[in-house]
Design a protein around this motif. Structure first.
Motif, PDB file in Angstrom:
ATOM      1  N   PHE A  80      -4.108   3.373  -3.008  1.00  0.00           N
ATOM      2  CA  PHE A  80      -2.751   2.849  -2.954  1.00  0.00           C
ATOM      3  C   PHE A  80      -2.778   1.379  -3.334  1.00  0.00           C
ATOM      4  CE2 PHE A  80      -2.665   5.988   0.664  1.00  0.00           C
ATOM      5  CZ  PHE A  80      -1.968   6.976  -0.017  1.00  0.00           C
ATOM      6  N   LEU A  81      -1.817   0.954  -4.152  1.00  0.00           N
ATOM      7  CA  LEU A  81      -1.607  -0.462  -4.465  1.00  0.00           C
ATOM      8  C   LEU A  81      -0.379  -0.935  -3.684  1.00  0.00           C
ATOM      9  CD1 LEU A  81      -1.985  -0.460  -8.360  1.00  0.00           C
ATOM     10  CD2 LEU A  81      -3.699  -1.092  -6.657  1.00  0.00           C
ATOM     11  N   PHE A  82      -0.476  -2.102  -3.060  1.00  0.00           N
ATOM     12  CA  PHE A  82       0.615  -2.632  -2.261  1.00  0.00           C
ATOM     13  C   PHE A  82       1.126  -3.947  -2.853  1.00  0.00           C
ATOM     14  CE2 PHE A  82      -1.648   0.159   0.540  1.00  0.00           C
ATOM     15  CZ  PHE A  82      -0.653   0.760   1.305  1.00  0.00           C
ATOM     16  N   PRO A  83       2.433  -4.160  -2.843  1.00  0.00           N
ATOM     17  CA  PRO A  83       2.996  -5.383  -3.413  1.00  0.00           C
ATOM     18  C   PRO A  83       2.744  -6.623  -2.557  1.00  0.00           C
ATOM     19  CG  PRO A  83       4.730  -4.084  -2.411  1.00  0.00           C
ATOM     20  CD  PRO A  83       3.474  -3.262  -2.350  1.00  0.00           C
ATOM     21  N   ASP A  84       2.375  -6.419  -1.308  1.00  0.00           N
ATOM     22  CA  ASP A  84       2.149  -7.538  -0.401  1.00  0.00           C
ATOM     23  C   ASP A  84       0.729  -7.505   0.150  1.00  0.00           C
ATOM     24  OD1 ASP A  84       4.838  -8.473  -0.583  1.00  0.00           O
ATOM     25  OD2 ASP A  84       5.429  -6.825   0.737  1.00  0.00           O
ATOM     26  N   HIS A  91       4.025   1.385  -1.339  1.00  0.00           N
ATOM     27  CA  HIS A  91       2.817   1.481  -2.163  1.00  0.00           C
ATOM     28  C   HIS A  91       3.032   2.324  -3.415  1.00  0.00           C
ATOM     29  CE1 HIS A  91       2.476   5.166   0.309  1.00  0.00           C
ATOM     30  NE2 HIS A  91       1.934   5.666  -0.780  1.00  0.00           N
ATOM     31  N   THR A  92       2.141   2.122  -4.361  1.00  0.00           N
ATOM     32  CA  THR A  92       2.042   2.924  -5.573  1.00  0.00           C
ATOM     33  C   THR A  92       0.736   3.691  -5.496  1.00  0.00           C
ATOM     34  OG1 THR A  92       3.246   1.279  -6.880  1.00  0.00           O
ATOM     35  CG2 THR A  92       1.880   2.850  -8.097  1.00  0.00           C
ATOM     36  N   SER A  93       0.790   5.013  -5.642  1.00  0.00           N
ATOM     37  CA  SER A  93      -0.419   5.843  -5.595  1.00  0.00           C
ATOM     38  C   SER A  93      -1.084   5.867  -6.968  1.00  0.00           C
ATOM     39  CB  SER A  93      -0.069   7.280  -5.199  1.00  0.00           C
ATOM     40  OG  SER A  93       0.479   7.313  -3.912  1.00  0.00           O
ATOM     41  N   LYS A 107      -0.869  -7.021  -4.492  1.00  0.00           N
ATOM     42  CA  LYS A 107      -1.678  -8.036  -3.823  1.00  0.00           C
ATOM     43  C   LYS A 107      -2.812  -7.425  -3.014  1.00  0.00           C
ATOM     44  CE  LYS A 107       1.845 -11.597  -3.335  1.00  0.00           C
ATOM     45  NZ  LYS A 107       2.550 -12.482  -2.397  1.00  0.00           N
ATOM     46  N   SER A 108      -2.697  -6.127  -2.705  1.00  0.00           N
ATOM     47  CA  SER A 108      -3.742  -5.490  -1.897  1.00  0.00           C
ATOM     48  C   SER A 108      -3.920  -4.033  -2.303  1.00  0.00           C
ATOM     49  CB  SER A 108      -3.424  -5.616  -0.405  1.00  0.00           C
ATOM     50  OG  SER A 108      -2.144  -5.105  -0.120  1.00  0.00           O
ATOM     51  N   VAL A 109      -5.088  -3.488  -1.960  1.00  0.00           N
ATOM     52  CA  VAL A 109      -5.498  -2.135  -2.362  1.00  0.00           C
ATOM     53  C   VAL A 109      -6.104  -1.427  -1.154  1.00  0.00           C
ATOM     54  CG1 VAL A 109      -6.946  -0.810  -3.954  1.00  0.00           C
ATOM     55  CG2 VAL A 109      -6.128  -3.065  -4.628  1.00  0.00           C
ATOM     56  N   TYR A 110      -5.858  -0.119  -1.077  1.00  0.00           N
ATOM     57  CA  TYR A 110      -6.464   0.709  -0.037  1.00  0.00           C
ATOM     58  C   TYR A 110      -7.083   1.931  -0.701  1.00  0.00           C
ATOM     59  CZ  TYR A 110      -6.975   3.472   4.225  1.00  0.00           C
ATOM     60  OH  TYR A 110      -7.484   4.219   5.254  1.00  0.00           O
ATOM     61  N   PHE A 111      -8.418   2.040  -0.701  1.00  0.00           N
ATOM     62  CA  PHE A 111      -9.131   3.186  -1.259  1.00  0.00           C
ATOM     63  C   PHE A 111      -9.238   4.251  -0.181  1.00  0.00           C
ATOM     64  CE2 PHE A 111     -10.376  -0.267  -3.977  1.00  0.00           C
ATOM     65  CZ  PHE A 111     -10.475   0.299  -5.235  1.00  0.00           C
ATOM     66  N   ARG A 112      -8.797   5.475  -0.487  1.00  0.00           N
ATOM     67  CA  ARG A 112      -8.731   6.550   0.503  1.00  0.00           C
ATOM     68  C   ARG A 112     -10.089   7.208   0.742  1.00  0.00           C
ATOM     69  NH1 ARG A 112      -4.389  10.605  -0.927  1.00  0.00           N
ATOM     70  NH2 ARG A 112      -5.006  11.398   1.084  1.00  0.00           N
ATOM     71  N   LEU A 113     -10.994   7.199  -0.184  1.00  0.00           N
ATOM     72  CA  LEU A 113     -12.309   7.867  -0.143  1.00  0.00           C
ATOM     73  C   LEU A 113     -12.237   9.355  -0.427  1.00  0.00           C
ATOM     74  CD1 LEU A 113     -14.386   6.321   2.765  1.00  0.00           C
ATOM     75  CD2 LEU A 113     -14.688   6.018   0.339  1.00  0.00           C
ATOM     76  N   THR A 114     -11.068   9.951  -0.401  1.00  0.00           N
ATOM     77  CA  THR A 114     -10.942  11.381  -0.702  1.00  0.00           C
ATOM     78  C   THR A 114      -9.893  11.548  -1.784  1.00  0.00           C
ATOM     79  OG1 THR A 114      -9.224  11.720   0.952  1.00  0.00           O
ATOM     80  CG2 THR A 114     -11.502  12.071   1.655  1.00  0.00           C
TER      81      THR A 114
END
Length: 116
Positions: A80-84, A91-93, A107-114
């Motif tokens: 997910f990409l986050f604007p803040d 978020h944008t997937s 401005k930030s990223v969250y890697f799901r691992l799956t």
């Protein structure tokens, strides 16, 4: 007698250290993005990023740039990409190996691992 025990214990400890994984949550691969200005873009890279944690892009975190854009996911993980910062906002997937519209700012990223 003590020397043999000491050597055996040292070798055992060394074997344990060598077999420990570096990070159970590291994502295999890398992601790239642009930052700076559109007229003079610079390029960033997240190499084997940590998964399941929020990652603020270093350039945004340090105040060098307001946003990052032109993201390319060269990992095996959906994200997910986050604007803040701190993974806030809508978020944008992005699928593993994919890329969103190059104009998406984040401005930030969250890697799901799956990939599910």
């Amino acid at each position: 007698m003590r020397f043999r025990h000491t050597v055996g214990a040292a070798l055992g400890a060394l074997a344990l250290v060598v077999t420990l994984p570096t990070s159970a949550n590291a994502v295999d691969g890398y992601a790239t993005y642009s930052w700076g200005t559109a007229e003079n873009p610079k390029f960033g890279k997240l190499d084997h990023p940590e998964g399941r944690v929020c990652i603020n892009t270093p350039e945004v975190e340090s105040g060098k740039s307001a946003y990052a854009w032109n993201f390319k996911n060269n990992t095996h993980s959906n994200l997910f990409l986050f604007p803040d910062a701190e993974c806030q906002g809508d978020h944008t997937s992005v699928n593993a190996g994919g890329k969103p519209d190059s104009k998406i700012k984040f401005k930030s990223v969250y890697f799901r691992l799956t990939n599910t």
